[in-house]
Design an enzyme around this catalytic site. Sequence first.
Site, PDB file in Angstrom:
ATOM      1  N   GLY A 208      -1.562   4.703  -5.563  1.00  0.00           N
ATOM      2  CA  GLY A 208      -1.090   3.177  -5.424  1.00  0.00           C
ATOM      3  C   GLY A 208      -2.290   2.170  -5.379  1.00  0.00           C
ATOM      4  N   ASN A 209      -2.009   1.034  -4.761  1.00  0.00           N
ATOM      5  CA  ASN A 209      -2.931   0.126  -4.647  1.00  0.00           C
ATOM      6  C   ASN A 209      -2.647  -0.807  -3.527  1.00  0.00           C
ATOM      7  OD1 ASN A 209      -1.216  -2.287  -5.844  1.00  0.00           O
ATOM      8  ND2 ASN A 209      -1.299  -1.149  -7.728  1.00  0.00           N
ATOM      9  N   TYR A 210      -3.472  -1.889  -3.054  1.00  0.00           N
ATOM     10  CA  TYR A 210      -3.467  -2.431  -2.084  1.00  0.00           C
ATOM     11  C   TYR A 210      -2.480  -3.809  -1.967  1.00  0.00           C
ATOM     12  CZ  TYR A 210      -7.623   0.255  -0.222  1.00  0.00           C
ATOM     13  OH  TYR A 210      -8.276   1.299   0.020  1.00  0.00           O
ATOM     14  N   SER A 211      -2.053  -4.034  -3.041  1.00  0.00           N
ATOM     15  CA  SER A 211      -1.139  -5.161  -3.307  1.00  0.00           C
ATOM     16  C   SER A 211      -0.055  -5.332  -2.186  1.00  0.00           C
ATOM     17  CB  SER A 211      -0.509  -5.449  -4.798  1.00  0.00           C
ATOM     18  OG  SER A 211       0.495  -6.284  -4.865  1.00  0.00           O
ATOM     19  N   ALA A 276       0.791  -5.408  -9.400  1.00  0.00           N
ATOM     20  CA  ALA A 276      -0.481  -4.690  -9.757  1.00  0.00           C
ATOM     21  C   ALA A 276       0.241  -3.395 -10.165  1.00  0.00           C
ATOM     22  CB  ALA A 276      -1.149  -4.980  -8.349  1.00  0.00           C
TER      23      ALA A 276
END
Length: 398
Positions: A208-211, A276
């Site tokens: 995943g990512n930090y969005s 994102a």
Amino acid sequence: MLKGKNIILGITGSIAAYKAAYLVRALVKKGAEVQVVITPSGKEFITPVTLSALTGRPVISEFFTANDGTWHSHVDLGLWADAMVVAPASASTIAKMATGVADNMLITTYLSSKAPVFVAPAMDLDMFAHPTTRHNLALLRSYGNYIIEPATGELASHLHGKGRMEEPDKIVEVLETFFQKKETLAGKKILITAGPTYEKIDPVRFIGNYSSGKMGFALAEECALRGAEVTLISGPVSLQAVHPRIRRIDVESADEMYRAAVSEFPQMSAAVLCAAVADYAPESASLTKIKRTDDELLLRLKPNKDIAAALGECKTKEQVLVGFALETNDEEANAQAKLIRKNLDFIVLNSLQDKGAGFRCDTNKITVIEKNGRKTLFDTKPKNEVAADIVDILSMCF
């Protein structure tokens, strides 16, 4: 622009409360219906009789009217209003609004309001500059409220500095500008993607990512405020959409977001691709939890389908397509290339090199690059104000 608008005016315990009489008069002259809600301490500075005479309405202060037992519904007030203005807003009331301390009629009305809220602080310069007040104002901004910055000048303490409530005419101008923008997207259908995507490795792990989704949700609220019917495709976030014109579709993976976006886009006037989206996903996900061993674990990744490219290929001349580019280097060159490659009408660039921009922030700093080559740089702002800047440009595309 204020004719026929229903305005709640919240008045708190500040010497600047005398300006509320001028603000009421200015709003009424513009054709607005004004309902005053005043805190008990506010009545120490200006009388309800004066305010009632100016508005033609009884002033509300308590939950019940003592002489006849009438209950004042903060919920009904919140539904009635087209806007709520708290002017003057004392440090105490700002703190209560920020933290939800609902111990008076004004705060319960604020917490019940479906309308946009404008806050005009008024206090001494040291109180305004105190970290607590700055933090509380930042919280209010992050909730989507509009802060009307106080002016600099001589204060009630006879000190000189920032803390004077903005003049009533200026507050009216802010409201008029807001409502002038409000219907710029009436009749339009806008698709917005927001948040991260999760690409499963096994039942408990993912890429995943930090969005946080804050930018996309702010865009959805702004488009809905301006009259659009919004379809919000959201990855896994803890945020809630507020405006009734927002229809939400929840997804988890990039593939789910791709399928939802491709399905919805043909009916849309525009799409703003703020999510994102993961560029890669595991080639295969384990059906059971992968156990730790002493050996290396190698993941083979496959590219996900490109949502922006897919929508760019099928976009008609009547549709507008907006992309986002979060970059760490060669920012403008990379954004320009993406704009052309994916057939976007404009792209919103933000750089992780800029303080207060990118993921997990309540603020953002953007540059908008249009396909005609025009470039517009904006200062660091709260994300709801950034959303307004982006939607201003989007509105001019139709």
